[in-house]
Scaffold this motif. Sequence first.
Motif, PDB file in Angstrom:
ATOM      1  N   MET A   1       0.854  -1.182   0.000  1.00  0.00           N
ATOM      2  CA  MET A   1       0.000   0.000   0.000  1.00  0.00           C
ATOM      3  C   MET A   1       0.890   1.232   0.000  1.00  0.00           C
ATOM      4  N   PRO A   2       0.863   2.065  -1.005  1.00  0.00           N
ATOM      5  CA  PRO A   2       1.763   3.193  -1.098  1.00  0.00           C
ATOM      6  C   PRO A   2       1.469   4.273  -0.087  1.00  0.00           C
ATOM      7  N   ALA A   3       2.500   5.010   0.273  1.00  0.00           N
ATOM      8  CA  ALA A   3       2.352   6.124   1.199  1.00  0.00           C
ATOM      9  C   ALA A   3       1.751   7.318   0.487  1.00  0.00           C
ATOM     10  N   VAL A   4       1.175   8.242   1.265  1.00  0.00           N
ATOM     11  CA  VAL A   4       0.565   9.447   0.722  1.00  0.00           C
ATOM     12  C   VAL A   4       1.476  10.622   1.014  1.00  0.00           C
ATOM     13  N   ALA A   5       1.826  11.410  -0.004  1.00  0.00           N
ATOM     14  CA  ALA A   5       2.822  12.457   0.143  1.00  0.00           C
ATOM     15  C   ALA A   5       2.204  13.831  -0.040  1.00  0.00           C
ATOM     16  N   ALA A   6       2.562  14.741   0.882  1.00  0.00           N
ATOM     17  CA  ALA A   6       2.196  16.150   0.739  1.00  0.00           C
ATOM     18  C   ALA A   6       3.071  16.950   1.676  1.00  0.00           C
ATOM     19  N   GLY A   7       3.202  18.247   1.462  1.00  0.00           N
ATOM     20  CA  GLY A   7       4.004  19.036   2.383  1.00  0.00           C
ATOM     21  C   GLY A   7       4.336  20.375   1.815  1.00  0.00           C
ATOM     22  N   MET A   8       5.165  21.113   2.536  1.00  0.00           N
ATOM     23  CA  MET A   8       5.619  22.417   2.114  1.00  0.00           C
ATOM     24  C   MET A   8       7.106  22.359   1.855  1.00  0.00           C
ATOM     25  N   GLY A   9       7.602  23.142   0.929  1.00  0.00           N
ATOM     26  CA  GLY A   9       8.945  22.912   0.399  1.00  0.00           C
ATOM     27  C   GLY A   9       9.984  23.946   0.742  1.00  0.00           C
ATOM     28  N   CYS A  10      11.236  23.535   0.566  1.00  0.00           N
ATOM     29  CA  CYS A  10      12.385  24.415   0.656  1.00  0.00           C
ATOM     30  C   CYS A  10      13.395  23.902  -0.345  1.00  0.00           C
ATOM     31  N   THR A  11      14.355  24.737  -0.739  1.00  0.00           N
ATOM     32  CA  THR A  11      15.296  24.364  -1.786  1.00  0.00           C
ATOM     33  C   THR A  11      16.710  24.677  -1.349  1.00  0.00           C
ATOM     34  N   ASP A  12      17.648  23.746  -1.578  1.00  0.00           N
ATOM     35  CA  ASP A  12      19.073  23.949  -1.348  1.00  0.00           C
ATOM     36  C   ASP A  12      19.785  23.889  -2.680  1.00  0.00           C
ATOM     37  N   ARG A  13      20.782  24.740  -2.871  1.00  0.00           N
ATOM     38  CA  ARG A  13      21.560  24.718  -4.106  1.00  0.00           C
ATOM     39  C   ARG A  13      22.970  24.204  -3.812  1.00  0.00           C
ATOM     40  N   ILE A  14      23.411  23.286  -4.650  1.00  0.00           N
ATOM     41  CA  ILE A  14      24.743  22.714  -4.535  1.00  0.00           C
ATOM     42  C   ILE A  14      25.614  23.342  -5.614  1.00  0.00           C
ATOM     43  N   PRO A  15      26.887  23.629  -5.314  1.00  0.00           N
ATOM     44  CA  PRO A  15      27.757  24.210  -6.337  1.00  0.00           C
ATOM     45  C   PRO A  15      27.689  23.428  -7.640  1.00  0.00           C
ATOM     46  N   THR A  93       7.072   2.271  -5.415  1.00  0.00           N
ATOM     47  CA  THR A  93       6.676   1.966  -4.045  1.00  0.00           C
ATOM     48  C   THR A  93       7.038   0.524  -3.722  1.00  0.00           C
ATOM     49  N   VAL A  94       7.691   0.327  -2.590  1.00  0.00           N
ATOM     50  CA  VAL A  94       7.924  -1.020  -2.074  1.00  0.00           C
ATOM     51  C   VAL A  94       6.977  -1.222  -0.904  1.00  0.00           C
ATOM     52  N   SER A  95       6.186  -2.273  -0.963  1.00  0.00           N
ATOM     53  CA  SER A  95       5.202  -2.594   0.066  1.00  0.00           C
ATOM     54  C   SER A  95       5.691  -3.803   0.857  1.00  0.00           C
ATOM     55  N   TRP A  96       5.661  -3.683   2.171  1.00  0.00           N
ATOM     56  CA  TRP A  96       6.248  -4.693   3.046  1.00  0.00           C
ATOM     57  C   TRP A  96       5.226  -5.094   4.113  1.00  0.00           C
ATOM     58  N   PRO A  97       4.439  -6.145   3.901  1.00  0.00           N
ATOM     59  CA  PRO A  97       3.463  -6.561   4.923  1.00  0.00           C
ATOM     60  C   PRO A  97       4.156  -7.089   6.167  1.00  0.00           C
ATOM     61  N   ALA A 135       7.614   2.180   1.312  1.00  0.00           N
ATOM     62  CA  ALA A 135       8.638   3.179   0.997  1.00  0.00           C
ATOM     63  C   ALA A 135       8.357   3.691  -0.406  1.00  0.00           C
ATOM     64  N   ASP A 136       8.131   4.999  -0.531  1.00  0.00           N
ATOM     65  CA  ASP A 136       7.950   5.648  -1.825  1.00  0.00           C
ATOM     66  C   ASP A 136       9.250   6.312  -2.239  1.00  0.00           C
ATOM     67  N   LEU A 137       9.750   5.979  -3.418  1.00  0.00           N
ATOM     68  CA  LEU A 137      10.923   6.623  -3.999  1.00  0.00           C
ATOM     69  C   LEU A 137      10.490   7.293  -5.298  1.00  0.00           C
ATOM     70  N   SER A 138      10.761   8.585  -5.445  1.00  0.00           N
ATOM     71  CA  SER A 138      10.335   9.269  -6.651  1.00  0.00           C
ATOM     72  C   SER A 138      11.066   8.708  -7.870  1.00  0.00           C
ATOM     73  N   LEU A 139      10.381   8.739  -9.012  1.00  0.00           N
ATOM     74  CA  LEU A 139      10.981   8.275 -10.256  1.00  0.00           C
ATOM     75  C   LEU A 139      12.257   9.049 -10.554  1.00  0.00           C
ATOM     76  N   GLU A 140      12.229  10.348 -10.329  1.00  0.00           N
ATOM     77  CA  GLU A 140      13.405  11.175 -10.616  1.00  0.00           C
ATOM     78  C   GLU A 140      14.586  10.787  -9.735  1.00  0.00           C
ATOM     79  N   ALA A 141      14.341  10.622  -8.438  1.00  0.00           N
ATOM     80  CA  ALA A 141      15.434  10.322  -7.511  1.00  0.00           C
ATOM     81  C   ALA A 141      16.027   8.947  -7.772  1.00  0.00           C
ATOM     82  N   LEU A 142      15.168   7.942  -7.989  1.00  0.00           N
ATOM     83  CA  LEU A 142      15.685   6.590  -8.200  1.00  0.00           C
ATOM     84  C   LEU A 142      16.390   6.480  -9.546  1.00  0.00           C
ATOM     85  N   THR A 143      15.880   7.156 -10.557  1.00  0.00           N
ATOM     86  CA  THR A 143      16.543   7.148 -11.860  1.00  0.00           C
ATOM     87  C   THR A 143      17.892   7.844 -11.783  1.00  0.00           C
ATOM     88  N   ARG A 144      17.949   8.967 -11.102  1.00  0.00           N
ATOM     89  CA  ARG A 144      19.204   9.699 -10.951  1.00  0.00           C
ATOM     90  C   ARG A 144      20.254   8.825 -10.267  1.00  0.00           C
TER      91      ARG A 144
END
Length: 334
Positions: A1-15, A93-97, A135-144
């Motif tokens: 069963m996938p987790a539900v995601a929502a929130g407020m954001g902040c951004t960090d810049r790396i050199p 999403t990885v589901s672990w009963p 555990a939800d892993l975004s497509l962008e993060a896991l692909t990167r």
Amino acid sequence: MPAVAAGMGCTDRIPGGWVVEALPIRLHLATTDPEVVAETLRRAYATAQVRAPRHDPAFGYRQDVHGDTDLALGRFLFRGRGRVDLVLEEKFTVSWPRSGTLHWQIDGHRGTGLALIQPHQDYRSTLELLRVDTADLSLEALTRTARTVYGDERLTLGFNAPQPVSARMADYWQATCTYVRQTLTDPATAGIALLRAELLRRLAVATLEAFPLAGDPHARRESVAARQAAYTAAVEFLHAAASLPITLEDVARHAQVSTLELVRAFRSHAGITPGAYLRGVRLAAAHQDLVAADPTAGDTVGTIAARWGFPHPGDFARRHRAAYGVPPSHTLHR
């Protein structure tokens, strides 16, 4: 069963222009209404249906979710019996009963245990008195992470099956997830961006190793000259970005090599891993902050250590004593 995601954001810049976005998630829901559960899921996924016996006094649902948009960990309880059908969007999403009964079907595959659900796949499940972690892993993060780990910028991420490649790798994934959950849900460490980045990397790598990656590529080998160039570029990046939530993949991407080649470069030129090198840089920075700190103004060893990615006081004290011959409290108060 996938987790539900929502929130407020902040951004960090790396050199170098790379941007890390973090959207902290802290969600709790408890209800006895299946339609409330379905509506909650529909806000987060392409489609969602929840079916349970009408007016079933045994039905109940509870969820707790922690993380950010790249990695969110969920813990769910279903009382009674029901069925959940979902289609994911841009996430894995990885589901672990953990207990109870779960029978799932994912694109023709069937099972009852640990399972990986890919973006846009149909997930159908029947359940009864179920406790499940996700555990939800975004497509962008896991692909990167996958592209950097395997040194292939053209890699299109996909898995051949939802089940782990072996029981041993399932245990490895579960142990990694347990460690990540304990650290991510600890109020003393959850807000440290450096640690969140490292936790994301750990679970992403565990997922790539535990499940059958389609077209699993071989890491390329670099020439001695290229390895020297990669080491030099990586060292410069580590010193410039030590205060930011960089991971091994960020360093490898900056140096334009795979993570495997980055580790080889550091072992060849410094005799240590890039992770150990980064810890040394951060330890030196924390030591300088201790030297310059003012205890009367509220500066403490704990806050300075956490600022540089050392959440556990005992571990920081051990490292500081090994490097400088005295405990950090001595440096702070001298």
